[in-house]
Structure formats: structure tokens, C-alpha cells
Design an enzyme around this catalytic site. Sequence first.
Site, mmCIF file in Angstrom:
data_model
loop_
_atom_site.group_PDB
_atom_site.id
_atom_site.type_symbol
_atom_site.label_atom_id
_atom_site.label_comp_id
_atom_site.label_asym_id
_atom_site.label_seq_id
_atom_site.Cartn_x
_atom_site.Cartn_y
_atom_site.Cartn_z
ATOM 1 N N LYS A 160 -18.848 -3.369 30.430
ATOM 2 C CA LYS A 160 -19.795 -2.388 30.960
ATOM 3 C C LYS A 160 -21.237 -2.823 30.732
ATOM 4 O O LYS A 160 -22.144 -2.277 31.335
ATOM 5 C CB LYS A 160 -19.530 -1.014 30.339
ATOM 6 C CG LYS A 160 -19.580 -0.978 28.824
ATOM 7 C CD LYS A 160 -19.005 0.332 28.274
ATOM 8 C CE LYS A 160 -18.821 0.220 26.760
ATOM 9 N NZ LYS A 160 -17.733 0.945 26.213
ATOM 10 N N LYS A 171 -14.466 -11.461 29.972
ATOM 11 C CA LYS A 171 -13.976 -10.082 29.874
ATOM 12 C C LYS A 171 -14.773 -9.140 30.791
ATOM 13 O O LYS A 171 -15.995 -9.299 30.896
ATOM 14 C CB LYS A 171 -14.151 -9.653 28.409
ATOM 15 C CG LYS A 171 -13.542 -8.348 28.041
ATOM 16 C CD LYS A 171 -13.889 -7.967 26.604
ATOM 17 C CE LYS A 171 -15.293 -7.428 26.480
ATOM 18 N NZ LYS A 171 -15.582 -6.749 25.221
ATOM 19 N N LYS A 220 -22.753 -10.916 20.863
ATOM 20 C CA LYS A 220 -23.836 -9.967 21.120
ATOM 21 C C LYS A 220 -25.179 -10.415 20.569
ATOM 22 O O LYS A 220 -26.217 -9.918 20.998
ATOM 23 C CB LYS A 220 -23.475 -8.581 20.545
ATOM 24 C CG LYS A 220 -22.390 -7.873 21.332
ATOM 25 C CD LYS A 220 -22.350 -6.398 21.002
ATOM 26 C CE LYS A 220 -21.406 -5.661 21.926
ATOM 27 N NZ LYS A 220 -21.291 -4.239 21.620
HETATM 28 P P1 TYM Z 1 -15.638 -0.673 23.237
HETATM 29 O O1 TYM Z 1 -16.412 0.574 23.397
HETATM 30 O O2 TYM Z 1 -16.283 -1.969 23.508
HETATM 31 O O3 TYM Z 1 -14.335 -0.610 24.129
HETATM 32 C C1 TYM Z 1 -13.465 0.502 24.067
HETATM 33 C C2 TYM Z 1 -12.029 0.062 24.206
HETATM 34 O O4 TYM Z 1 -11.825 -0.598 25.456
HETATM 35 C C3 TYM Z 1 -11.232 -1.870 25.243
HETATM 36 N N1 TYM Z 1 -11.751 -2.789 26.259
HETATM 37 C C4 TYM Z 1 -10.991 -3.530 27.062
HETATM 38 N N2 TYM Z 1 -9.655 -3.655 27.182
HETATM 39 C C5 TYM Z 1 -9.185 -4.507 28.134
HETATM 40 N N3 TYM Z 1 -9.981 -5.228 28.944
HETATM 41 C C6 TYM Z 1 -11.335 -5.133 28.856
HETATM 42 N N4 TYM Z 1 -12.119 -5.848 29.670
HETATM 43 C C7 TYM Z 1 -11.892 -4.261 27.880
HETATM 44 N N5 TYM Z 1 -13.166 -3.931 27.548
HETATM 45 C C8 TYM Z 1 -13.060 -3.035 26.540
HETATM 46 C C9 TYM Z 1 -11.666 -2.259 23.840
HETATM 47 O O5 TYM Z 1 -10.793 -3.226 23.285
HETATM 48 C C10 TYM Z 1 -11.614 -0.942 23.113
HETATM 49 O O6 TYM Z 1 -10.300 -0.656 22.690
HETATM 50 N N6 TYM Z 1 -15.535 -1.446 18.280
HETATM 51 C C11 TYM Z 1 -14.965 -0.663 19.357
HETATM 52 C C12 TYM Z 1 -15.151 0.823 19.199
HETATM 53 C C13 TYM Z 1 -14.696 1.385 17.890
HETATM 54 C C14 TYM Z 1 -13.352 1.604 17.520
HETATM 55 C C15 TYM Z 1 -13.414 2.215 16.218
HETATM 56 C C16 TYM Z 1 -12.128 1.360 18.134
HETATM 57 C C17 TYM Z 1 -15.503 1.812 16.878
HETATM 58 N N7 TYM Z 1 -14.720 2.331 15.869
HETATM 59 C C18 TYM Z 1 -12.250 2.571 15.527
HETATM 60 C C19 TYM Z 1 -10.967 1.722 17.423
HETATM 61 C C20 TYM Z 1 -11.039 2.311 16.154
HETATM 62 C C21 TYM Z 1 -15.640 -1.090 20.669
HETATM 63 O O7 TYM Z 1 -16.705 -1.625 20.676
HETATM 64 O O8 TYM Z 1 -14.967 -0.708 21.778
#
Ligand code: TYM
Length: 331
Positions: A197, A194, A113
Amino acid sequence: MTKQRVLSGIQPSGKLTLGNYIGAMKNFVALQHEHDCFFMVVDLHAITVQQEPAALREQSEAVATLYVAAGLDPAQASIFMQSHVPAHAELGWLMTTMTYIGELERMTQFKDKSEGKEAVGAGLFVYPSLMAADILLYNTNLVPVGDDQKQHLELTRDLAGRFNHRYGDTFVIPEPFIPKVGARIMSLDDGTKKMSKSSPNAGSFITLLDAPEDIRKKISRAKTDLGREVIFDVQNKPEVSNLMTIFAQCSGQTLEQVQSAYEGQGYGTFKKDLAEVVVQALEPMQSKYADIKASGEITRILRDGAERASAVAEVTLRNVKEAMGFLPRCL
Ligand code: TYM
């Protein structure tokens, strides 16, 4: 036997994709009946990159609404906004003081990022310490996430262990819960990247609220390869393998079933059927989304969720502060 505690979160930093659904949300729904679940919209994480206030408000509500539309039952699982529970920001700071700069520098999400950017916010750097706080506040046993969050989970486990060692047993050490199939859904225009969004190319991802015509168009244009066979081979056929994974996850079939169903048929038939499978998988979610939005009930769901979450989080925060040597407010 006491139920295991499950917690996870999704950032409201854009429209949710099929990757978010297959990698994470689908498992939130599957886990809710057997476990004690907390699912939040991590707005404090989203602001680590600049957000337009009106867009942040809209996307936050949309993610919370999608949680319910995808099948989370607010009576079973607590659904809440991270910023409605101030203990996250407070423990986030305490965990930041427990984290080494070298550990944060090794985080691949930070590297991705911040790459090529001139001004990188400090929040983006300390983001994993806040994520550790999110998880540790709830004595979480299991964290359902996609593959890209594995490294953050490992850091969370290290920080919890470090804290327990320094100040006495306080935190439960959480385990990641990563699906065997679908933990990394890839972009439609590049099978080695990957699905995200935040990609500038809207044709590279399918959002959960995409209209059926858009889904059909995006899948028909999705990259494949010069071959003809629908075969699962991530090394040599990353794009086709990714489309097969999406097919399997949206239809409830195994990869083997998908492969044998399309033996001897070209990509055209496969893609056409895939588009219908995705449209059908998203249709119930989309119509429920519209109903919940019209009902306005999300405000109450989020208020209840924040109350239940605060009750747990505040106890942990108090224990942490006591263990660290902060003076209690009432002597
Ligand atoms: P975020 O918002 O980027 O994504 C949310 C969840 O979706 C999963 N994900 C995917 N899984 C499979 N293929 C993909 N292309 C894909 N893109 C996203 C992510 O692995 C995630 O599970 N840091 C985290 C948010 C967070 C969090 C937490 C998660 C903050 N605090 C505490 C768990 C526990 C994040 O940026 O997810």
C-alpha cells in the site's frame, strides 16, 4: 477444550490492498468462529513513519470498518485500536529492554523501510519489540499474518522465551499462521516485489475499495511475460503465477483448477475473467463498508473491543511487572 487465542493487526498507513486481504484478513474471518480472536488497528505502529493527523484518523476508521465489512463479527471477535489499550505502549517499552540491537538490525522490514533515508526514526527500529508486546499481551497461540511478518514472529518467540527464562514462565510462545497460497501477493508491475500500500505507483496494487473500472484497468495493464500460457511457475513466470494466485484466492478455486480452466487460452481472456472475479469478490465488502460507515456503529464496536482487550492485556502486564520486580502500586 478451551479455544485457542488468535491475535493480529494491520497498520492504518494507507489504503488496504488485496495483499492485506488475501494474506491476512481473509484468515481473520475464517478463524473467528473456532477461536477466541482479537484484531486491532495498529496505529502506534503506523506512526513509525510520519503520518498526517487527519489522514491517520481517516485511515484508522477505514481499517476498522473494513474489518467488519470483510466479515468479522464484532460479537465474536474483539476489534480495537491499539492506542486505546495503553498496555501496548507500556509492554512495548519493557520488551524493548529485552531486545538486542543486533536482532533489530537483522530485520528485513527495517532494512527495506530505512534504506536510502537520511533521517530514520528510532520507532521504526524498535517496531518489532512493540509488535512482540502486542502479541504477548494476549497469551496468543496463533498469529495470522502474511509471509513478510514471519521474521517478526520469530523474534517475538525468541523474546518470549528469553523473558520466561530470565523471570519465570509468563508468556505463551505464539505460532505464526501463514496461508499456503497467497502469503505473498506480488505487485502488478513487478512479480518479484510484494504488493504494498505504500508503493508510489497506484497501478501496482488493488485496494479493497477500488471502483470496478479501476480494478479492470489495473488488471488489464498488469505485467505478464512474452509467453502465452497460463501456467503456474513462480520461477519463470512470476507475474502470471501471481495473477493465478489472486484468481484462486478470490474465486475459491485451486491453482490446478485455474490452470486447467485456461489451458490453451491467452492472457487476454484470463485477465478479463480475473478482473470480474476480483470485482465480484470485493463487491459485497464494498457495499457493507458503505452501510457501516453510514450507520456510525464503528465507534461502539471499537469501544467494546477496547474494553474486552484491556481486560486481558492489563492482567498480563501486571504479571509481567511483578515478575520483573516492579513495586506494586498498592502495597
Ligand atoms: P501490515 O500492516 O504491513 O500488513 C497487514 C497484514 O497484511 C499482510 N500483507 C500481505 N500478505 C500477502 N501479500 C502481501 N502483498 C501483503 N502485504 C501485507 C501482512 O503480512 C500482515 O499480516 N507488523 C505488522 C502489523 C502488526 C502485527 C502486530 C501483526 C503490528 N503488531 C501483531 C500481527 C500481530 C504489519 O506491518 O502489517
